[in-house]
Design an enzyme around this catalytic site. Structure first.
Site, mmCIF file in Angstrom:
data_model
loop_
_atom_site.group_PDB
_atom_site.id
_atom_site.type_symbol
_atom_site.label_atom_id
_atom_site.label_comp_id
_atom_site.label_asym_id
_atom_site.label_seq_id
_atom_site.Cartn_x
_atom_site.Cartn_y
_atom_site.Cartn_z
ATOM 1 N N THR A 164 0.888 -1.197 0.081
ATOM 2 C CA THR A 164 -0.060 -0.036 0.049
ATOM 3 C C THR A 164 1.016 1.182 0.078
ATOM 4 O OG1 THR A 164 -1.905 -1.188 1.393
ATOM 5 C CG2 THR A 164 -1.514 1.391 1.448
ATOM 6 N N ARG A 192 -12.546 -8.460 -3.530
ATOM 7 C CA ARG A 192 -12.045 -8.360 -2.233
ATOM 8 C C ARG A 192 -11.904 -7.140 -2.036
ATOM 9 N NH1 ARG A 192 -7.537 -6.297 0.322
ATOM 10 N NH2 ARG A 192 -7.406 -6.962 2.361
HETATM 11 N N1 ASP Z 1 -3.990 -2.861 3.866
HETATM 12 C C1 ASP Z 1 -3.842 -3.333 2.409
HETATM 13 C C2 ASP Z 1 -5.271 -4.271 2.057
HETATM 14 O O1 ASP Z 1 -5.596 -5.124 3.150
HETATM 15 C C3 ASP Z 1 -2.600 -3.831 2.101
HETATM 16 C C4 ASP Z 1 -1.648 -3.450 2.663
HETATM 17 O O2 ASP Z 1 -1.523 -2.130 3.197
HETATM 18 O O3 ASP Z 1 -0.452 -3.944 2.499
HETATM 19 O O4 ASP Z 1 -5.704 -4.278 1.011
#
Ligand code: ASP
Length: 294
Positions: A164, A192
């Site tokens: 992210t 999702r």
């Molecule tokens: N929080 C993000 C998700 O679950 C992934 C991440 O932050 O790496 O989609």
């Protein structure tokens, strides 16, 4: 106009110590410097965090925007959210295909609709209506983020690989803002959606704090997410550090890991993580610039 301004960035929780992140470190270092200069010139926090996240999406170095990987159905679906703490207004998109810079679409939801979140084809139709750049040729546009192999995007059974990007800022008028964008979990099931685009969970800004989270989204949702951190500060009187640690402990209790960046209106910053590293950077008027991976 107050004198103090702060920008903090993250490029996602989770770092593989065997990989070379020199390019990521350099990118974060340049970007945090540019954003700090924008704030020093009087730019608003909301415009600065949008710029920061759009640059990270565009780079393809992180699991967001151009660096996103296809889901189990072979399609890239992105999530993003942005919030202006001064106006207490947010916008987001989720499970949205084919938008080149998802954070720009999230900002447009904030500015041009009465809604907080648009999903899927509806989000894409809105982006088209707003004249946003689309991804016409996914194979040519998307590239896997630094060090990620294509097979890894399909190994959900071996743990949830993810990434992210996020930014939080305090501007010289004392306004706070947060922006977060993700391609989500690598190889995720079509449709999702995690914590990132959900205002109050992966992203939050009000008049006291701005927060951007990264990690296993489902665990952040169960743990209460970014707004829980804000409540720990506003209602329980905890420090930003204590509140950040409390959220990450709760995430761990729900079987997840990750990290977050947060800044409050006095310019205090916290960047905790309980994952193996978190790509991050920090700069401000009264701060030593920090760029770290581990
Ligand atoms: N929080 C993000 C998700 O679950 C992934 C991440 O932050 O790496 O989609």
């Amino acid at each position: 106009m107050s004198q103090k301004h702060v920008i903090a960035l993250h490029g996602g929780a989770g770092v593989n110590p065997d990989r070379d992140y020199a390019e990521v470190e350099e990118h974060l270092g340049v970007l945090v410097h540019v954003c700090e200069a924008m704030l020093a010139d009087g730019e608003d926090a909301i415009d600065t965090v949008e710029h920061a996240v759009a640059q990270m999406e565009q780079s393809g170095l992180y699991v967001a925007g151009r660096g996103s990987a296809p889901n189990g159905a072979g399609i890239v679906e992105c999530d993003a959210a942005i919030m202006d703490g001064a106006r207490l207004r947010a916008g987001g998109i989720c499970a949205a295909p084919g938008i080149a810079l998802p954070i720009r679409a999230a900002r447009a939801v904030l500015e041009h609709t009465p809604y907080v979140l648009l999903a899927g084809e509806g989000a894409r139709a809105f982006a088209i209506e707003r004249g946003m750049e689309l991804v016409e040729e996914p194979d040519a546009h998307y590239r896997l983020p630094v060090g990620v192999e294509r097979e890894e995007t399909l190994r959900l059974d071996e743990g949830l690989a993810h990434g992210t990007v996020g930014a939080v800022a305090l501007d010289r008028n004392g306004a706070l803002a947060a922006a977060t964008s993700t391609g989500g979990l690598l190889g995720k099931r079509a449709g999702r959606v995690g914590d990132t685009p959900i205002t109050g969970i992966g992203n939050w800004a009000d008049s006291e704090v701005a927060v951007s989270c990264t990690g296993i989204g489902e665990a952040f949702i169960y743990a209460g997410g970014a707004r829980t951190l804000a409540a720990h500060v506003a209602l329980a009187g905890e420090s930003l550090d204590q509140a950040g640690q409390a959220l990450l402990h709760a995430v761990a209790r729900h079987g997840g890991d990750g990290g977050l960046i947060a800044v409050d209106r006095s310019g205090t910053v916290t960047m905790p993580f309980n994952s193996a590293g978190m790509k991050r950077a920090l700069a401000g008027s009264e701060l030593q610039t920090v760029v770290r991976i581990l």
